[in-house]
Design a protein around this motif. Structure first.
Motif, PDB file in Angstrom:
ATOM      1  N   VAL A  21     -14.845  -3.583  -5.597  1.00 22.25           N
ATOM      2  CA  VAL A  21     -13.968  -4.732  -5.854  1.00 22.25           C
ATOM      3  C   VAL A  21     -14.661  -6.027  -5.454  1.00 22.25           C
ATOM      4  CG1 VAL A  21     -11.784  -5.804  -5.229  1.00 22.25           C
ATOM      5  CG2 VAL A  21     -11.888  -3.349  -5.606  1.00 22.25           C
ATOM      6  N   ILE A  63     -12.151   4.070 -10.097  1.00 26.44           N
ATOM      7  CA  ILE A  63     -10.816   4.619  -9.826  1.00 26.44           C
ATOM      8  C   ILE A  63     -10.656   5.980 -10.488  1.00 26.44           C
ATOM      9  CG2 ILE A  63      -8.358   4.295 -10.294  1.00 26.44           C
ATOM     10  CD1 ILE A  63      -8.717   1.344  -9.866  1.00 26.44           C
ATOM     11  N   LYS A 121      -5.229  -1.984   0.483  1.00 25.46           N
ATOM     12  CA  LYS A 121      -6.098  -3.043  -0.035  1.00 25.46           C
ATOM     13  C   LYS A 121      -7.123  -3.449   1.016  1.00 25.46           C
ATOM     14  CE  LYS A 121      -5.352  -4.677  -4.242  1.00 25.46           C
ATOM     15  NZ  LYS A 121      -6.454  -4.955  -5.197  1.00 25.46           N
ATOM     16  N   THR A 160      -3.779   4.708   0.771  1.00 21.05           N
ATOM     17  CA  THR A 160      -4.489   3.676   0.019  1.00 21.05           C
ATOM     18  C   THR A 160      -4.067   2.307   0.540  1.00 21.05           C
ATOM     19  OG1 THR A 160      -2.761   3.784  -1.682  1.00 21.05           O
ATOM     20  CG2 THR A 160      -4.764   5.049  -2.063  1.00 21.05           C
ATOM     21  N   LEU A 204      -3.180   4.826  -6.257  1.00 20.80           N
ATOM     22  CA  LEU A 204      -3.959   5.531  -7.263  1.00 20.80           C
ATOM     23  C   LEU A 204      -3.020   6.255  -8.214  1.00 20.80           C
ATOM     24  CD1 LEU A 204      -6.823   7.001  -5.024  1.00 20.80           C
ATOM     25  CD2 LEU A 204      -7.033   5.160  -6.705  1.00 20.80           C
ATOM     26  N   ILE A 243      -7.733  -0.534  -2.652  1.00 26.16           N
ATOM     27  CA  ILE A 243      -6.721  -0.378  -3.687  1.00 26.16           C
ATOM     28  C   ILE A 243      -5.406  -0.012  -3.019  1.00 26.16           C
ATOM     29  CG2 ILE A 243      -7.219   2.062  -4.086  1.00 26.16           C
ATOM     30  CD1 ILE A 243      -6.660   1.592  -7.052  1.00 26.16           C
ATOM     31  N   ASP A 244      -4.298  -0.455  -3.598  1.00 30.74           N
ATOM     32  CA  ASP A 244      -3.003  -0.179  -2.983  1.00 30.74           C
ATOM     33  C   ASP A 244      -2.387   1.127  -3.445  1.00 30.74           C
ATOM     34  OD1 ASP A 244      -2.577  -0.989  -5.532  1.00 30.74           O
ATOM     35  OD2 ASP A 244      -1.318  -2.712  -5.043  1.00 30.74           O
ATOM     36  N   THR A 286     -11.480  -6.664  -9.828  1.00 31.11           N
ATOM     37  CA  THR A 286     -10.527  -5.630 -10.262  1.00 31.11           C
ATOM     38  C   THR A 286     -10.388  -5.541 -11.778  1.00 31.11           C
ATOM     39  OG1 THR A 286      -8.720  -7.233 -10.006  1.00 31.11           O
ATOM     40  CG2 THR A 286      -9.204  -5.796  -8.131  1.00 31.11           C
ATOM     41  N   ASP A 330       0.840  -1.188   0.000  1.00 27.63           N
ATOM     42  CA  ASP A 330       0.000   0.000   0.000  1.00 27.63           C
ATOM     43  C   ASP A 330       0.880   1.246   0.000  1.00 27.63           C
ATOM     44  OD1 ASP A 330      -2.164  -1.800   0.237  1.00 27.63           O
ATOM     45  OD2 ASP A 330      -1.749  -1.955   2.385  1.00 27.63           O
ATOM     46  N   TYR A 385     -14.809  -1.086 -11.910  1.00 25.37           N
ATOM     47  CA  TYR A 385     -13.642  -0.790 -11.079  1.00 25.37           C
ATOM     48  C   TYR A 385     -12.783   0.292 -11.731  1.00 25.37           C
ATOM     49  CZ  TYR A 385      -9.265  -1.631  -8.549  1.00 25.37           C
ATOM     50  OH  TYR A 385      -8.119  -1.484  -7.814  1.00 25.37           O
ATOM     51  N   THR A 386     -12.593   0.211 -13.021  1.00 31.34           N
ATOM     52  CA  THR A 386     -11.796   1.215 -13.737  1.00 31.34           C
ATOM     53  C   THR A 386     -12.449   2.588 -13.668  1.00 31.34           C
ATOM     54  OG1 THR A 386     -11.000  -0.516 -15.230  1.00 31.34           O
ATOM     55  CG2 THR A 386     -10.714   1.776 -15.927  1.00 31.34           C
ATOM     56  N   GLU A 436     -13.821  -0.542  -2.007  1.00 29.57           N
ATOM     57  CA  GLU A 436     -13.694  -1.921  -1.550  1.00 29.57           C
ATOM     58  C   GLU A 436     -14.950  -2.728  -1.882  1.00 29.57           C
ATOM     59  OE1 GLU A 436     -11.801  -3.973   2.448  1.00 29.57           O
ATOM     60  OE2 GLU A 436     -13.222  -2.323   2.694  1.00 29.57           O
TER      61      GLU A 436
END
Length: 386
Positions: free
Chosen positions: A259, A273, A303, A301, A123, A120-121, A264, A54, A269-270, A256
């Motif tokens: 996801v 983000i 996960k 960020t 951005l 997400i880890d 993902t 992360d 999801y895209t 979250e």
């Protein structure tokens, strides 16, 4: 050639060697080799953490708050200490992290905003921002920073806002009770806000996201909260003129849920983000603009957190019963960190004094005035002399 070389050697003197460097001993090379190895290991750990782990990203910071560009990993439990140091406060333990340089003694940021994004880890932020790997992503809160602000600026009206829309968790202090009084807090209120004019449902291109799915609505509701906080800050620009620093802490878990629902590799999801990145950058720009580029904005960020976080909170919807009737802002009573020390000093001092009084009283009760008291002995001798 041989004669010329010998002549040059004799001319230089008996103790001088020309063109030959002194060979360093192994003991002299060892500290430098250890330093090179440690730097290489630290850099490798930071590189692996940045790729696989992360991250902590600093979107905005004043010129007098310097973050170094190296990939120094930082532990998740040290984030509150980092926020406190950026605001010019002291911490109980030194932060052994070289990513933050020593700041100015005469300037401190007017505000600090920390946004935690779960799911997400990392951005895709611009390359000119500072980003650091995050180790040991344990849950944390900024309660210690909020308590410090309340203790040091008790006579002022700082803004402290800690909000997690997905869990309906809210804590506000000071002017936040007035500024964010109309801020939607519960999921029902936020969804009602989404149906109004000017919401993100009409202003943002949703593309694959749908307003009919629960996961999509949760994510969009958190984005709506970001936009509403920015709008309220733009409306109340006088907050930046208050001498007390302000603190904002937001935890977003909508991504979250995206996801968990779509995965993902899904277009939802895209798009989520993309929307979240734009919203965070706009939020950072608005906060920095309101406070005149004197605010620090960080984004964490992760996960997922290793341990679920639960904490008690107060809501403005239940602020009728004040814990401190003497304060109009429903503030808690002052608490000093030396309370335990003072309590033990007073307790044991009272016990010692009580035992001393009992011992003295017992001895006085059983005392023989003719033998134990010097006053009576002096009086008897004087009577005998007379």
């Amino acid at each position: 050639m041989l004669l010329r070389h010998d002549a040059r050697r004799h001319a230089a003197g008996p103790g001088h060697v020309t063109g030959v460097a002194r060979k360093r001993s192994p003991s002299e090379n060892r500290p430098e080799m250890n330093r090179i190895i440690m730097n290489a290991v630290f850099a490798l750990i930071g590189l692996l953490s940045g790729v696989l782990g992360d991250s902590l990203t600093v979107l905005r910071s004043p010129q007098y708050v310097t973050f170094r560009d190296e990939q120094w990993p930082i532990s998740g439990e040290k984030i509150p200490d980092l926020v406190a140091l950026t605001m010019g406060f002291s911490v109980r333990e030194d932060l052994d992290w070289p990513g933050l340089a020593a700041g100015s003694l005469f300037q401190r940021p007017r505000a600090n905003a920390l946004i935690v994004v779960r799911g997400i880890d990392s951005l895709d932020f611009p390359k000119n921002v500072s980003s650091y790997p995050l180790e040991n992503p344990v849950p944390f809160t900024l309660d210690s920073v909020a308590n410090t602000i309340h203790t040091l600026f008790a006579d002022s009206t700082p803004v402290v806002l800690q909000l997690a829309p997905s869990e309906e968790r809210l804590y506000m202090m000071g002017m936040a009770n007035t500024v964010f009084e109309d801020l939607p807090v519960t999921l029902q209120q936020i969804r009602g806000r989404l149906s109004q004019d000017g919401s993100v449902l009409t202003s943002l291109p949703l593309v694959s996201l749908s307003r009919n799915n629960e996961a999509d609505l949760l994510f969009l509701s958190e984005v709506q909260v970001l936009y509403d906080i920015s709008a309220l800050l733009q409306k109340h620009k006088h907050l930046a003129k208050d001498p007390a620093p302000d603190l904002y802490s937001l935890e977003l878990a909508g991504l979250e849920e995206i996801v968990r629902r779509y995965g993902t590799d899904s277009p939802q999801y895209t798009d989520a983000i993309r929307i979240l990145t734009i919203a965070l950058q706009k939020f950072a720009d608005d906060v920095s603009s309101v406070y005149g580029n004197n605010a620090v904005v960080e984004v964490v960020t992760v996960k997922t957190f290793e341990v679920p976080l639960t904490r008690k909170s107060r809501s403005i919807l239940e602020s009728k019963q004040m814990s401190n009737p003497g304060s109009p802002y429903n503030l808690a009573y002052k608490y000093n960190f030396d309370y335990a020390v003072i309590f033990n000093i007073v307790l044991w001092l009272m016990i010692v004094l009580a035992l001393a009084v009992i011992a003295i009283s017992y001895n006085l009760w059983n005392m023989d005035p003719g033998y134990d008291s010097i006053i009576y002995r002096m009086t008897n001798q004087k009577i005998r002399l007379d």
